[in-house]
Design a protein around this motif. Structure first.
Motif, PDB file in Angstrom:
ATOM      1  N   ALA A 141       0.811  -1.219   0.000  1.00 58.08           N
ATOM      2  CA  ALA A 141       0.000   0.000   0.000  1.00 58.08           C
ATOM      3  C   ALA A 141       0.841   1.265   0.000  1.00 58.08           C
ATOM      4  O   ALA A 141       0.532   2.234  -0.703  1.00 58.08           O
ATOM      5  CB  ALA A 141      -0.930   0.006   1.205  1.00 58.08           C
ATOM      6  N   PHE A 142       1.916   1.273   0.802  1.00 53.20           N
ATOM      7  CA  PHE A 142       2.690   2.493   1.007  1.00 53.20           C
ATOM      8  C   PHE A 142       4.053   2.465   0.329  1.00 53.20           C
ATOM      9  O   PHE A 142       4.744   3.488   0.286  1.00 53.20           O
ATOM     10  CB  PHE A 142       2.924   2.737   2.511  1.00 53.20           C
ATOM     11  N   GLY A 143       4.480   1.302  -0.126  1.00 54.55           N
ATOM     12  CA  GLY A 143       5.828   1.178  -0.655  1.00 54.55           C
ATOM     13  C   GLY A 143       6.868   1.003   0.422  1.00 54.55           C
ATOM     14  O   GLY A 143       8.062   0.975   0.138  1.00 54.55           O
ATOM     15  N   ASP A 235      -2.923   4.383  -7.086  1.00 55.97           N
ATOM     16  CA  ASP A 235      -2.675   3.299  -8.030  1.00 55.97           C
ATOM     17  C   ASP A 235      -3.587   2.125  -7.670  1.00 55.97           C
ATOM     18  O   ASP A 235      -3.871   1.873  -6.494  1.00 55.97           O
ATOM     19  CB  ASP A 235      -1.216   2.844  -7.958  1.00 55.97           C
ATOM     20  N   GLY A 236      -4.060   1.392  -8.659  1.00 57.88           N
ATOM     21  CA  GLY A 236      -4.909   0.236  -8.422  1.00 57.88           C
ATOM     22  C   GLY A 236      -6.337   0.569  -8.063  1.00 57.88           C
ATOM     23  O   GLY A 236      -7.134  -0.338  -7.762  1.00 57.88           O
ATOM     24  N   LYS A 293      -6.184  -9.512   3.494  1.00 55.98           N
ATOM     25  CA  LYS A 293      -7.008  -8.969   4.568  1.00 55.98           C
ATOM     26  C   LYS A 293      -6.420  -7.649   5.082  1.00 55.98           C
ATOM     27  O   LYS A 293      -7.145  -6.687   5.336  1.00 55.98           O
ATOM     28  CB  LYS A 293      -7.135  -9.972   5.711  1.00 55.98           C
ATOM     29  N   CYS A 294      -5.098  -7.630   5.251  1.00 55.32           N
ATOM     30  CA  CYS A 294      -4.442  -6.397   5.692  1.00 55.32           C
ATOM     31  C   CYS A 294      -4.699  -5.274   4.690  1.00 55.32           C
ATOM     32  O   CYS A 294      -5.001  -4.138   5.079  1.00 55.32           O
ATOM     33  CB  CYS A 294      -2.947  -6.624   5.860  1.00 55.32           C
ATOM     34  N   ASN A 295      -4.574  -5.578   3.403  1.00 57.80           N
ATOM     35  CA  ASN A 295      -4.793  -4.535   2.399  1.00 57.80           C
ATOM     36  C   ASN A 295      -6.249  -4.120   2.300  1.00 57.80           C
ATOM     37  O   ASN A 295      -6.547  -2.955   1.987  1.00 57.80           O
ATOM     38  CB  ASN A 295      -4.265  -4.979   1.041  1.00 57.80           C
ATOM     39  N   ALA A 296      -7.179  -5.033   2.570  1.00 56.21           N
ATOM     40  CA  ALA A 296      -8.587  -4.645   2.597  1.00 56.21           C
ATOM     41  C   ALA A 296      -8.837  -3.613   3.694  1.00 56.21           C
ATOM     42  O   ALA A 296      -9.617  -2.664   3.505  1.00 56.21           O
ATOM     43  CB  ALA A 296      -9.462  -5.880   2.811  1.00 56.21           C
ATOM     44  N   ILE A 297      -8.172  -3.784   4.840  1.00 59.25           N
ATOM     45  CA  ILE A 297      -8.276  -2.814   5.935  1.00 59.25           C
ATOM     46  C   ILE A 297      -7.639  -1.489   5.537  1.00 59.25           C
ATOM     47  O   ILE A 297      -8.223  -0.410   5.699  1.00 59.25           O
ATOM     48  CB  ILE A 297      -7.612  -3.378   7.206  1.00 59.25           C
ATOM     49  N   ILE A 298      -6.421  -1.556   4.997  1.00 60.72           N
ATOM     50  CA  ILE A 298      -5.714  -0.333   4.609  1.00 60.72           C
ATOM     51  C   ILE A 298      -6.492   0.415   3.528  1.00 60.72           C
ATOM     52  O   ILE A 298      -6.552   1.653   3.522  1.00 60.72           O
ATOM     53  CB  ILE A 298      -4.286  -0.674   4.144  1.00 60.72           C
ATOM     54  N   PHE A 546       0.224   6.268  -3.079  1.00 63.68           N
ATOM     55  CA  PHE A 546      -0.146   5.076  -2.353  1.00 63.68           C
ATOM     56  C   PHE A 546      -0.996   4.203  -3.273  1.00 63.68           C
ATOM     57  O   PHE A 546      -1.430   4.646  -4.334  1.00 63.68           O
ATOM     58  CB  PHE A 546      -0.928   5.432  -1.096  1.00 63.68           C
ATOM     59  N   GLN A 547      -1.257   2.978  -2.837  1.00 64.45           N
ATOM     60  CA  GLN A 547      -1.929   2.027  -3.718  1.00 64.45           C
ATOM     61  C   GLN A 547      -3.110   1.370  -3.018  1.00 64.45           C
ATOM     62  O   GLN A 547      -3.020   0.955  -1.863  1.00 64.45           O
ATOM     63  CB  GLN A 547      -0.942   0.948  -4.176  1.00 64.45           C
ATOM     64  N   LEU A 548      -4.232   1.290  -3.731  1.00 70.65           N
ATOM     65  CA  LEU A 548      -5.340   0.437  -3.313  1.00 70.65           C
ATOM     66  C   LEU A 548      -5.135  -0.928  -3.954  1.00 70.65           C
ATOM     67  O   LEU A 548      -4.944  -1.025  -5.162  1.00 70.65           O
ATOM     68  CB  LEU A 548      -6.683   1.016  -3.762  1.00 70.65           C
ATOM     69  N   LEU A 549      -5.183  -1.977  -3.138  1.00 67.74           N
ATOM     70  CA  LEU A 549      -4.994  -3.334  -3.659  1.00 67.74           C
ATOM     71  C   LEU A 549      -6.348  -3.943  -3.991  1.00 67.74           C
ATOM     72  O   LEU A 549      -7.248  -3.960  -3.145  1.00 67.74           O
ATOM     73  CB  LEU A 549      -4.273  -4.199  -2.626  1.00 67.74           C
TER      74      LEU A 549
END
Length: 857
Positions: A141-143, A235-236, A293-298, A546-549
């Motif tokens: 998400a953040f690089g 991104d994404g 799951k972590c990226n869904a939260i972020i 930043f990126q949305l997964l």
């Protein structure tokens, strides 16, 4: 000169400050009021640290094949054998397996030796089992592995979402900080997302008891109902929103097996809150889709703008005291030091800084695959530092087989006998908490000092020293010629800023020039710490955006079926830590929960014919355990829970990770430890009982036993199908014991064994768990020879003299039992506060407050 040393707790990732004050009777341990992680508060485990400082069971000298040797011999032989394996099979035939219990300086030394000079990526850590999915989520998400929150945010937020986190038991001090924040700001909402109703739900305004493993759907569906971000903000973004559009309220509620109104309430609260935080830990990370799951939260925090502001953000709570520090130095096999990656520019940069042409160019083996490679014979030497993988890794029977066949197993530990160390070729005695000197980093990126206040016992040495001695014998002496942990820390800090210029989020180069005195006096500080570069989260950007997964929710890989119809969830309990090598030997920490248990819903208990406190065999396709039944409506039907702490030093058959398959997240390599298909079968043994003895006890092979930490006596719970009388008489044969027995129609069998008027053994068994006063029995081992009347009372297991039966312990901090609490309630105490005033229970760590409330009801 003060006799108080300020240090840091060695347990969870909260990173509490601790004061060790020298007294005539040893050291008094208390919370450090000046430390911003805890402001003086400690949980029961931290408060009991003074009771872990003894040397019983310690590994105090180097050993080879179980025989004590001199340090020079152990180091020379280990280096010779490592070099031989490298020469014959290449650097990838050796591996290190480290621990979040190591200090940053130890971690740095191990990573530098393996990735910088041996030249392979094969150093991984037990943090792989708890935090690696969170790392992947942040990096995608953040690089960068940049936790964007602080503890102060909890006091400024409007909504706290705890998902997959029983913080009340796993992070008690931080949870109590949240409790206080909610009391001071009553409008704050708290949502707990967990299949179980845990102690954390005590302050929940909403508990979502979802279908196990479906957490991602709640957040993907939430992303769908949030106002969309500005076009191309992330991104994404397009792909993530397209997937989310399919997750309507009805679909999400059905997938999670929740009431639509409750899901809608959660979504509404999050959307309307000006500031929101999501706290997550093992229930999210330990999944075959944990990274997603972590990226869904972020994603929902990025899309809603609830990040980078006070009181906002996705906050991964680390499980160990230095899991974060291990991430900083490259302790994970798929990263290089100081948050650098296996990319040509980073590899070349690290080579320039370390002066090495042997930098590993590809990631190494992650924890589960590392031990699988050992089992296949591809890795022929493994150095295990400060961890107990035979207990913590999934599918532990295969881990045992792998280590049994490994040509060279090196173990650095503080305890001589662990499940893992029995496979060791070489044992190195390491320093323990109170003897170590270095730094750790907590969940909020705060670096704190662990300071030594005890001398090194026996021949124990710092982990970094042991590593550097091996490195020197392998021919890399110039790069490992450290004399003090201060030098290692400064090198690590300098590397973090080397050719950085704001391109890497982790930067503590502002600490690289600390002299020894400044290092010794270092106050807790959050990174980044630089002199010129502003690298706070608010300013941090990687690759511009930043990126949305895109996240498609997935079910766990474990499926219940006809043969294994229940889903097992594993986790921690309040008073124990990891594999119990430290906490399991503290008597008061064994009083709250004394043996492995299986929590089961009343419907399932009736279905399988099990009753409260009965014994049950739990089996999966990978293994089996024996546990005591705890019937509770806090559990969902079709699901059971068991703690992961017990090992072969504390139970014959209690190793819960032996049930779990080696199924891992494909991105993080983190095992799916939270969902395993199992079956249960009630076990009604011929007898169940307790045994107390002055000396070690030899158990017959068919007896199940569970060790109880008790001062001055060996104490076990036990059960078997065989004849108890035959076993006890066999123990007494040849020892000259006089036996005093009592039995009743085969329903109970009690024995006291005497020698020269001194009690040697006390045994109590019955068809069900016998009701005895353990305090009275223990006291009898310490008292003068009893009178005939006292002997008969003791034979019955009854209270005698000054020993008082207070019931099962509820408050471990002050040793307050259930019977004492019930008596106080009967005498007029109407609230938790009144109980605290009268008995002190609930006034320290607060972990017992939910149980106090239940008793008041």
């Amino acid at each position: 000169m003060t006799n108080v040393v300020r240090t840091t707790c060695p347990y969870c990732g909260v990173g509490c400050g601790v004061k060790a004050q020298s007294t005539e009777n040893g050291f008094q341990i208390s919370g450090d009021e000046q430390h911003t992680a805890n402001f003086g508060r400690l949980c029961v485990k931290g408060a009991a640290l003074g009771e872990t400082l003894g040397l019983e069971g310690r590994l105090l000298h180097p050993e080879i094949n179980g025989e004590r040797v001199e340090w020079e011999t152990a180091l020379d032989e280990t280096a010779r054998r490592l070099q031989g394996i490298i020469d014959e099979f290449g650097p990838k035939a050796v591996a290190f397996y480290a621990s979040g219990q190591l200090l940053t300086e130890d971690y740095y030394a191990g990573n530098k030796l393996m990735k910088g000079f041996i030249g392979a990526g094969n150093i991984d850590t037990n943090s792989r089992l708890c935090m690696s999915s969170a790392v992947v989520g942040y990096k995608r998400a953040f690089g960068a592995d940049f936790v964007p929150c602080s503890y102060e945010d909890l006091e400024q937020t409007d909504l706290v979402v705890l998902v997959g986190s029983n913080a009340a038991w796993a992070h008690p001090v931080l949870y109590q900080r949240l409790v206080k924040a909610k009391q001071q700001r009553p409008n704050m909402k708290v949502v707990v997302i967990d299949p179980r109703r845990t102690a954390t739900c005590d302050i929940a305004d909403l508990h979502l008891a979802l279908r196990p493993g479906t957490d991602a759907a709640l957040f993907v569906g939430l992303l769908n109902v949030l106002p969309p971000p500005e076009p191309n903000a992330f991104d994404g973004q397009t792909a993530a929103l397209e997937i989310a559009a399919n997750w309507t309220l009805e679909k999400t509620a059905d997938f999670c097996q929740l009431d639509s109104a409750d899901v809608q309430t959660f979504w509404h609260w999050f959307a309307q809150a000006n500031r929101a935080m999501t706290l997550y830990t093992m229930g999210i990370n330990q999944s075959s889709s944990g990274s997603d799951k972590c990226n869904a939260i972020i994603n929902v925090h990025l899309a809603s703008g609830k990040i980078g502001r006070d009181g906002c953000g996705p906050f991964s709570l680390t499980g160990q005291p230095n899991a974060m520090g291990g991430r900083e130095v490259g302790g994970l096999a798929n990263q290089l030091a100081c948050h650098m990656n296996f990319e040509p520019a980073d590899i070349a940069r690290l080579g320039r800084f370390w002066g090495s042409e042997r930098i590993a160019e590809t990631p190494g083996l992650m924890a589960v695959e590392l031990f699988e490679a050992i089992g296949r014979g591809e890795v022929k030497a493994v150095w295990i530092m400060g961890t107990n993988p035979l207990v913590s890794l999934p599918d532990s029977s295969h881990v045992a087989q792998a280590l049994a066949n490994c040509p060279l197993v090196i173990v650095s530990d503080v305890v001589r006998e662990t499940d893992t160390s029995r496979f060791a070729t070489v044992k190195f005695p390491a320093l323990a908490w109170g003897e170590k000197n270095g730094t750790v980093t907590n969940s909020e990126r705060r670096i704190s000092r662990q300071r030594a206040f005890l001398p090194a016992p026996g021949e124990a040495r710092a982990d970094w020293w042991i590593i550097s001695q091996i490195a020197q014998r392998l021919g890399y002496g110039e790069a490992f010629n450290w004399q003090h942990s201060h030098e290692i820390f400064c090198e690590h800090a300098a590397l973090s800023g080397y050719e950085n210029n704001g391109t890497r989020a982790f930067d503590i180069s502002g600490l690289a020039t600390l002299d020894r005195e400044q290092y010794d006096a270092l106050e807790p500080v959050r990174w980044p710490v630089t002199s010129t570069i502003n690298s706070t989260f608010k300013s941090w950007r990687a690759n511009g955006k930043f990126q949305l997964l895109p996240v498609e929710p997935a079910l766990p890989q474990a499926n219940a079926d006809h043969y294994y119809p229940l889903i097992l969830n594993s986790g921690r309990i309040r008073d124990q830590w990891h594999t119990m090598t430290r906490t399991g030997n503290v008597p008061r920490l064994m009083q709250h929960i004394s043996m492995p248990f299986l929590e089961i819903h009343p419907q399932d208990a009736k279905r399988y014919g099990v009753t409260q406190n009965s014994l049950v065999r739990v089996a999966s396709r990978s293994g089996g355990v024996v546990a005591k039944v705890l019937i509770s409506a806090n559990q969902l039907p079709g699901n059971v829970f068991a703690p992961m702490h017990w090992n072969q030093q504390f139970a014959r058959k209690g190793q819960i990770n032996g049930l779990i398959k080696s199924v891992c997240d494909p991105h993080s390599g983190q095992p799916e430890s939270k969902q395993t298909a199992v079956r249960i079968q009630r076990w009604q043994p011929a007898w169940q009982g307790e045994i107390f003895a002055r000396e070690d006890i030899a158990f017959a092979d068919d007896i199940q036993w569970w060790k109880q930490a008790t001062s001055g006596v060996q104490h076990f719970l036990c059960a078997a199908d065989s004849n108890a009388q035959v076993w006890i008489e066999t123990l007494a044969t040849g020892r000259g014991w006089q036996l005093q027995t009592a039995c009743g129609n085969g329903e109970f069998y009690h024995v006291l064994a005497w020698q020269n008027g001194e009690l040697q053994l006390a045994f109590y068994s019955a068809n069900v768990w016998p009701e005895i006063s353990a305090a009275a029995v223990v006291a009898a081992f310490e008292q003068a020879p009893p009178t005939a009347t006292e002997r008969h009372r003791l034979l019955a297991g009854k209270t005698a003299g000054t020993a008082v039966d207070t019931g099962a312990t509820v408050c471990s901090c002050f040793g307050v039992g259930e019977k004492t609490i019930r008596a106080a309630i009967a005498s007029g105490c109407k609230s938790v506060g009144q109980l605290g005033e009268k008995l002190r229970c609930g006034t320290n760590c607060g972990s017992c407050i939910p149980e106090l409330k239940a008793l008041l009801k």
